[in-house]
Scaffold this active site. Sequence first.
Site, PDB file in Angstrom:
ATOM      1  N   LYS A 132      22.498  -1.112  13.092  1.00  0.00           N
ATOM      2  CA  LYS A 132      21.243  -1.782  13.458  1.00  0.00           C
ATOM      3  C   LYS A 132      21.303  -2.260  14.907  1.00  0.00           C
ATOM      4  O   LYS A 132      20.334  -2.154  15.648  1.00  0.00           O
ATOM      5  CB  LYS A 132      21.000  -2.970  12.530  1.00  0.00           C
ATOM      6  CG  LYS A 132      20.633  -2.518  11.124  1.00  0.00           C
ATOM      7  CD  LYS A 132      20.571  -3.684  10.160  1.00  0.00           C
ATOM      8  CE  LYS A 132      20.145  -3.217   8.783  1.00  0.00           C
ATOM      9  NZ  LYS A 132      20.456  -4.202   7.738  1.00  0.00           N
ATOM     10  N   GLY A 134      10.484  10.330   0.294  1.00  0.00           N
ATOM     11  CA  GLY A 134      11.222   9.201  -0.270  1.00  0.00           C
ATOM     12  C   GLY A 134      10.344   8.337  -1.153  1.00  0.00           C
ATOM     13  O   GLY A 134       9.363   7.766  -0.692  1.00  0.00           O
ATOM     14  N   LEU A 135      10.718   8.254  -2.428  1.00  0.00           N
ATOM     15  CA  LEU A 135       9.944   7.430  -3.359  1.00  0.00           C
ATOM     16  C   LEU A 135      10.839   6.405  -4.047  1.00  0.00           C
ATOM     17  O   LEU A 135      10.772   6.202  -5.259  1.00  0.00           O
ATOM     18  CB  LEU A 135       9.248   8.307  -4.409  1.00  0.00           C
ATOM     19  CG  LEU A 135       7.930   8.959  -3.987  1.00  0.00           C
ATOM     20  CD1 LEU A 135       7.312   9.704  -5.164  1.00  0.00           C
ATOM     21  CD2 LEU A 135       6.940   7.921  -3.462  1.00  0.00           C
ATOM     22  N   GLY A 136      11.680   5.742  -3.236  1.00  0.00           N
ATOM     23  CA  GLY A 136      12.438   4.601  -3.741  1.00  0.00           C
ATOM     24  C   GLY A 136      11.561   3.357  -3.688  1.00  0.00           C
ATOM     25  O   GLY A 136      10.336   3.445  -3.668  1.00  0.00           O
ATOM     26  N   GLU A 188      24.622  -2.485  -2.600  1.00  0.00           N
ATOM     27  CA  GLU A 188      24.670  -1.211  -3.306  1.00  0.00           C
ATOM     28  C   GLU A 188      26.015  -1.050  -4.012  1.00  0.00           C
ATOM     29  O   GLU A 188      26.937  -1.822  -3.776  1.00  0.00           O
ATOM     30  CB  GLU A 188      24.468  -0.067  -2.306  1.00  0.00           C
ATOM     31  CG  GLU A 188      23.074  -0.107  -1.689  1.00  0.00           C
ATOM     32  CD  GLU A 188      22.930   0.867  -0.532  1.00  0.00           C
ATOM     33  OE1 GLU A 188      23.249   2.047  -0.721  1.00  0.00           O
ATOM     34  OE2 GLU A 188      22.489   0.431   0.540  1.00  0.00           O
ATOM     35  N   LYS A 204      17.573   4.225   9.077  1.00  0.00           N
ATOM     36  CA  LYS A 204      18.253   3.898  10.340  1.00  0.00           C
ATOM     37  C   LYS A 204      19.390   4.848  10.731  1.00  0.00           C
ATOM     38  O   LYS A 204      19.754   4.915  11.897  1.00  0.00           O
ATOM     39  CB  LYS A 204      18.745   2.452  10.350  1.00  0.00           C
ATOM     40  CG  LYS A 204      19.816   2.128   9.352  1.00  0.00           C
ATOM     41  CD  LYS A 204      20.138   0.650   9.407  1.00  0.00           C
ATOM     42  CE  LYS A 204      20.881   0.233   8.163  1.00  0.00           C
ATOM     43  NZ  LYS A 204      20.139   0.436   6.891  1.00  0.00           N
ATOM     44  N   ILE A 260      10.885   1.270  -1.297  1.00  0.00           N
ATOM     45  CA  ILE A 260      10.008   1.169  -0.117  1.00  0.00           C
ATOM     46  C   ILE A 260       8.883   2.196  -0.208  1.00  0.00           C
ATOM     47  O   ILE A 260       7.710   1.874   0.001  1.00  0.00           O
ATOM     48  CB  ILE A 260      10.818   1.363   1.187  1.00  0.00           C
ATOM     49  CG1 ILE A 260      11.879   0.250   1.309  1.00  0.00           C
ATOM     50  CG2 ILE A 260       9.911   1.341   2.408  1.00  0.00           C
ATOM     51  CD1 ILE A 260      12.849   0.439   2.452  1.00  0.00           C
ATOM     52  N   GLY A 261       9.234   3.423  -0.553  1.00  0.00           N
ATOM     53  CA  GLY A 261       8.222   4.477  -0.660  1.00  0.00           C
ATOM     54  C   GLY A 261       7.134   4.133  -1.656  1.00  0.00           C
ATOM     55  O   GLY A 261       5.938   4.298  -1.384  1.00  0.00           O
TER      56      GLY A 261
END
EC number: 1.1.1.3
Lengths: 326, 326
Positions: free
Chosen positions: B217, B7-9, B202, B118, B11-12
Amino acid sequence: MKVSIIGLGHIGKAVLGILNENKKLFMERYGKSIEVISVSDSKNTVYDKNGLDLEKVLMYKQRNQLGELAENIKFDEIYSLESDVIVDMSPATKDGIAGMKLYTSAFESGKNIVTSNKAPLALHWKEIMEGAYKNKKRILFESSVGGGTPLFNLNSYCLKSSNILEFKGQVSSTINFVLSQLLAGLDFNDAVKTAQNMGIAETDYHDDTNGLDGARKTVIIANALLNKDYTLNDVKYDGIENLKDINYMKESGKIYRVLSHIKNENEITIESKIFELDRKETLACLDSLSMGYLEKTDNNDDITIFEKHDGPLETAAQVVNDLLII
Amino acid sequence: MKVSIIGLGHIGKAVLGILNENKKLFMERYGKSIEVISVSDSKNTVYDKNGLDLEKVLMYKQRNQLGELAENIKFDEIYSLESDVIVDMSPATKDGIAGMKLYTSAFESGKNIVTSNKAPLALHWKEIMEGAYKNKKRILFESSVGGGTPLFNLNSYCLKSSNILEFKGQVSSTINFVLSQLLAGLDFNDAVKTAQNMGIAETDYHDDTNGLDGARKTVIIANALLNKDYTLNDVKYDGIENLKDINYMKESGKIYRVLSHIKNENEITIESKIFELDRKETLACLDSLSMGYLEKTDNNDDITIFEKHDGPLETAAQVVNDLLII
């Protein structure tokens, strides 16, 4: 895990209570059994290699008959017992030398330390940490500052990837309670008496009100958070014994608290003094008997943590937490 | 420690940034070297057994040329790499099945998991935890709920000696921000558009505004704090898509927040819904974009922790914290 306990004041008794009530739970949840093999108060050290019955320890202590519970040994013999951890909950001494010697002897005897006693840490940080390092032993001291509010373990286990840029914390109940009484209109002697009657101030209260106690806590925080070995001489601190601005403060409508403040910029600031807080500021949520901190970090934004009410049970809970993670 | 990143969004990328900037510091402070040996985005998996240059990963990703940086391997080959930990920062899927399979395969291949995702935890808790237990591997997921505010590690390392009696927490920015806009007078569509323009909601925002995201959550928190395996069916939850009381709420002068609420008494309550807060309550200090919790415990009193601003950097800091303590 086998443990030697030193100190049976309010915190020590609460620790034995938590260990006694949660024995089964700690085993189920963490697979950890904590056996107390010796207990020392100011007069006696009693020992049972199979573990003392904690309910009986509390009962005999209550009756002032601790020495009659089990085999009596000399205090210095605790270093040669088969314990893994020595827990120091003895009262602070002026010079902290007894504690420092206790910890370094414990490390040399292959034991870890859990302590709620801030004097040795504030006055002999370097010797203590070197002793632990040299003997590959650990010292955990969450309960020495801030009572039950997580501080050192919060940094060690939850904020590891951040650098601490600033710390601002209310870590001293006594001085903040007395200050709140002064601001409510009492004179200094009456404010101290009120605090003493509530069990918040000691008979010898000067170390609290002249700011020394706050300075001791501040130097421990600075050393732990910045990984340094500052001494009390590096801390600028104020007390509240001769406040000149009290009338201005009363009329300002602001909130005043004695806070530990550490700033980690080009120049390092380490101080314990009165801060004027706007009512919208985070730390203004706390009352004078709360414990709480604001930490500004590079990657974790500003984290605030606090506990509304602090007392011996909350502090004891952190002593036991240290025992469970050591 | 060797690590595979998925994952490179936002956060990544922030995780790679923190690892790159603090390489020397983590070694000095914790004696820990974290080598990223593979990185996967939605199209490519690149691998270098000697560790990828993270600055180059970010640069090639920016240019949409990740596949040209190093040896390309198939995604499924990451299980046979010599990594210790797989870090999952891929976007949540509706059913969480891909994540669940990823984690159980990782455990079977002898790897630990750190995840900010999550969906698998909310939907397949039991299978995932059993997989970890069976293979004696760990899964840390601090960043999956509450962004940068410590929650699971706070409980695991700072509140071990207490039982959690109640948890009340603001853990969902999107729904709380949209609610604050509704209360400020916007209609639902405009409130969502404002959130989307700010990057908080989103394109497909319904899982947030119908309350499902908060429920997910909440079930993770309940399972982690109470050591159980509840499912989404055990969570009562509300959304904010058809609020009938909005006029009453606007006029009341109170603060309204969607909170996760867990009560551990004779009967267990697990819910995610709108709470009316008095302005003096602890959680009323938070604004709609903060993350924070109040935990009532038996031995540690009531602990409150919050972070004023949360974003990808703060979440990434917790991913890295998990890597440093695993």
